[in-house]
Write an enzyme that holds these catalytic residues in place. Structure first.
Site, mmCIF file in Angstrom:
data_model
loop_
_atom_site.group_PDB
_atom_site.id
_atom_site.type_symbol
_atom_site.label_atom_id
_atom_site.label_comp_id
_atom_site.label_asym_id
_atom_site.label_seq_id
_atom_site.Cartn_x
_atom_site.Cartn_y
_atom_site.Cartn_z
ATOM 1 N N GLY A 142 0.716 -1.294 0.144
ATOM 2 C CA GLY A 142 0.076 -0.180 -0.106
ATOM 3 C C GLY A 142 0.799 1.332 0.104
ATOM 4 O O GLY A 142 0.462 2.202 -0.675
ATOM 5 N N SER A 143 1.941 1.306 0.845
ATOM 6 C CA SER A 143 2.792 2.424 0.978
ATOM 7 C C SER A 143 3.318 2.760 -0.466
ATOM 8 O O SER A 143 3.346 4.035 -0.843
ATOM 9 C CB SER A 143 3.855 2.160 1.746
ATOM 10 O OG SER A 143 3.533 2.093 3.222
ATOM 11 N N ASN A 198 -7.780 4.007 8.799
ATOM 12 C CA ASN A 198 -7.023 2.787 9.510
ATOM 13 C C ASN A 198 -7.316 2.699 11.059
ATOM 14 O O ASN A 198 -7.357 1.774 11.647
ATOM 15 C CB ASN A 198 -5.657 2.600 8.982
ATOM 16 C CG ASN A 198 -5.014 3.784 9.128
ATOM 17 O OD1 ASN A 198 -5.335 4.897 8.350
ATOM 18 N ND2 ASN A 198 -3.728 3.697 9.792
ATOM 19 N N GLN A 244 -7.699 0.089 3.624
ATOM 20 C CA GLN A 244 -8.607 -0.763 4.570
ATOM 21 C C GLN A 244 -10.028 -1.096 4.159
ATOM 22 O O GLN A 244 -10.682 -1.927 4.672
ATOM 23 C CB GLN A 244 -8.820 0.474 5.701
ATOM 24 C CG GLN A 244 -7.666 0.700 6.760
ATOM 25 C CD GLN A 244 -7.270 -0.299 7.419
ATOM 26 O OE1 GLN A 244 -8.226 -1.093 7.931
ATOM 27 N NE2 GLN A 244 -5.892 -0.524 7.913
ATOM 28 N N SER A 264 -3.632 -3.112 -0.568
ATOM 29 C CA SER A 264 -2.470 -3.944 0.270
ATOM 30 C C SER A 264 -3.005 -5.385 0.526
ATOM 31 O O SER A 264 -4.136 -5.450 1.270
ATOM 32 C CB SER A 264 -1.859 -3.453 1.235
ATOM 33 O OG SER A 264 -0.859 -4.184 1.910
ATOM 34 N N HIS A 297 -2.115 -7.722 2.540
ATOM 35 C CA HIS A 297 -1.775 -8.246 4.045
ATOM 36 C C HIS A 297 -3.178 -7.437 4.912
ATOM 37 O O HIS A 297 -3.258 -7.965 6.018
ATOM 38 C CB HIS A 297 -0.567 -8.018 4.640
ATOM 39 C CG HIS A 297 -0.265 -6.539 5.026
ATOM 40 N ND1 HIS A 297 -0.553 -6.029 6.387
ATOM 41 C CD2 HIS A 297 0.279 -5.728 4.238
ATOM 42 C CE1 HIS A 297 0.095 -4.941 6.477
ATOM 43 N NE2 HIS A 297 0.245 -4.698 5.446
ATOM 44 N N THR A 308 11.534 -7.903 -10.963
ATOM 45 C CA THR A 308 10.906 -9.270 -11.182
ATOM 46 C C THR A 308 9.644 -9.478 -10.255
ATOM 47 O O THR A 308 9.656 -9.132 -9.018
ATOM 48 C CB THR A 308 11.893 -10.337 -10.950
ATOM 49 O OG1 THR A 308 13.170 -10.041 -11.657
ATOM 50 C CG2 THR A 308 11.486 -11.651 -10.999
ATOM 51 N N CYS A 351 4.220 5.055 20.778
ATOM 52 C CA CYS A 351 5.486 5.565 21.174
ATOM 53 C C CYS A 351 6.481 4.790 20.598
ATOM 54 O O CYS A 351 7.798 4.625 20.893
ATOM 55 C CB CYS A 351 5.880 5.569 22.540
ATOM 56 S SG CYS A 351 4.499 5.956 23.499
HETATM 57 C C1 LIG Z 1 -1.603 -0.339 5.951
HETATM 58 C C2 LIG Z 1 -1.984 0.745 5.554
HETATM 59 C C3 LIG Z 1 -1.024 1.267 4.508
HETATM 60 C C4 LIG Z 1 0.334 0.600 4.101
HETATM 61 O O1 LIG Z 1 0.014 -0.557 3.513
HETATM 62 P P1 LIG Z 1 1.537 -1.486 3.457
HETATM 63 O O2 LIG Z 1 1.200 -2.415 2.482
HETATM 64 O O3 LIG Z 1 1.722 -1.813 4.873
HETATM 65 O O4 LIG Z 1 2.634 -0.556 2.976
HETATM 66 C C5 LIG Z 1 -1.631 2.329 3.885
HETATM 67 N N1 LIG Z 1 -2.707 3.040 4.080
HETATM 68 C C6 LIG Z 1 -3.543 2.456 4.943
HETATM 69 C C7 LIG Z 1 -4.917 3.216 5.192
HETATM 70 C C8 LIG Z 1 -3.328 1.310 5.572
HETATM 71 O O5 LIG Z 1 -4.248 0.975 6.762
#
Ligand SMILES: *Cc1c(COP(=O)(O)O)cnc(C)c1O
Length: 395
Positions: free
Chosen positions: A70-71, A151, A179, A199, A201, A237, A324
């Site tokens: 996602g990032s 999130n 999300q 994303s 996961h 790849t 933190c």
């Molecule tokens: C988890 C999350 C991301 C980041 O996704 P990654 O696959 O962990 O890099 C970005 N935006 C939101 C809203 C998320 O919950």
């Protein structure tokens, strides 16, 4: 009892996703760029996965780009729109104050380069309205980027309405749907979404793989240079096992969305109802337009970290907005953005559920959270001051 209630951070992989990956390590391990049969078999798997993802989002497979998560997708979407905007002398970007750091930190970087960033206020209703977006659009706006669902506090944004406004104004619209994907209905065409990030996961797929959907014809900027993979827009790849598992997990989530939404929402509502009984607390996030699995509260007079540690001792994995972990003692930007003052924001708790949770687990949480909150309050000098009237309650 072990209760995993941190599904907004990451989810457990489904058996389906795990089983989908295995053959791509054991037998179909070719490089999709290779011309031999082993490579072509992998290439076919890649294109099948792309078609599956496209069908789930309502777009063309050629509009799907696989990323590392996602990032990366957020970064590439925003940088692409920013570079395209600059070529037309448009350097104004609209977003919201409660975006994920993948969005906010990219916007900070652009601000230092001379872009002007408008972050919409999210205090009212812990959400944004399409009207706020409309009012913020200017002649030189080159991008609107608003998350589909938050999130931390679970607010679901009016994405279709925002998309319609952006379309009418001719402004590109990106949404961080990390999300939302697999949990809420998405139709990029009907919702007028130009770019979307997701994303694996976050919907029971593997970590380290994601998708950027980009409407056909929108000019993309590469973040990673190299080979001609992903139509030359994302070198490297391809992560075939991850990509195939992402597609399988997304399809599975979309196929079972109604059923999962019903079970997860029932558990969420029971938790919200039960935890609301704790004195001097407040629900964070939009109470109505809310992710099925999100429960977020602030409890006055406690520290979120201590709460998490004690809950962990009772087998409950949760999260707090006052991270933190990064070495900073600042409370979450999301809780501050919705107007929680520092003291209150520090006492936050997020429980995020999935269809793997059970009502027995919800009962377990409802047994221990009130106890642990009371236990911490009994030790808290702040709580003593509140009780003695030396300090005034905020909640
Ligand atoms: C988890 C999350 C991301 C980041 O996704 P990654 O696959 O962990 O890099 C970005 N935006 C939101 C809203 C998320 O919950």
């Amino acid at each position: 009892m072990f209760v995993y209630a941190d599904n907004a951070a990451t989810t457990k992989m489904s058996k389906l996703a795990i089983e989908t990956m295995v053959p791509y390590y054991e037998s179909v391990f070719g490089n999709p760029s290779s011309l031999h049969s082993a490579g072509q078999e992998a290439k076919e798997a890649l294109e099948n996965a792309r078609a599956t993802v496209a069908a789930c989002l309502g777009c063309d497979p050629r509009e799907i780009y696989f990323t590392s998560g996602g990032s990366e997708a957020d970064n590439q979407a925003i940088i692409s729109a920013a570079r395209y905007g600059a070529r037309k002398n448009k350097k104004h970007i609209i977003s919201t104050a409660f975006e994920h750091h993948a969005v906010l930190h990219t916007l900070n970087k652009l601000e230092k380069e001379g872009y002007e960033i408008t972050l919409l206020d999210v205090k009212e209703g812990h959400n944004v309205t399409a009207q706020q977006v409309k009012d913020a659009i200017r002649e030189d706006t080159c991008l609107v980027t608003c998350m589909y669902a938050n999130n931390e506090i679970g607010s679901v944004l009016p994405i279709g309405e925002i998309g319609a406004i952006c379309k009418e104004a001719g402004v590109p619209f990106h949404t961080d749907a990390v999300q939302a994907a697999g949990h809420l209905h998405i139709d990029v065409k009907a919702q007028n979404i130009d770019m979307l990030s997701l994303s694996a996961h976050k919907f029971h797929g593997p970590k380290g793989v994601g998708v950027l959907y980009v409407r056909r014809g929108f000019p993309m900027t590469n973040l990673i240079e190299g080979g001609a993979q992903e139509r030359s827009k994302r070198a490297g790849t391809e992560n075939i096992p991850g990509i195939c598992a992402l597609a399988a997990a997304l399809k599975d989530a979309c196929d079972h969305m109604e059923e999962h939404t019903a079970t997860v929402t029932a558990m969420r509502d029971k938790l919200i109802e039960g935890l609301s009984q704790i004195p001097h607390c407040a629900l964070n996030g939009d109470p109505v337009n809310r992710l099925p699995g999100n429960v977020s509260f602030c409890f006055e007079g406690i520290e979120g970290e201590s709460l998490l540690l004690l809950l962990d001792m009772h087998g409950i994995c949760a999260s707090s907005g006052s991270a933190c972990t990064s070495g900073s003692l600042d409370p979450s930007h999301v809780l501050l953005a919705i107007g929680r003052v520092h003291d209150v924001a520090h006492g936050s708790l997020r429980l995020s559920l999935s269809h793997y949770n059970t009502m027995e687990e919800i009962d377990h949480i409802l047994t221990y959270v009130p106890k642990v909150v009371q236990q911490l309050r009994n030790m808290s000098p702040v709580w003593r001051d509140l009780q003695n009237g030396v300090r005034e309650y905020i909640l």
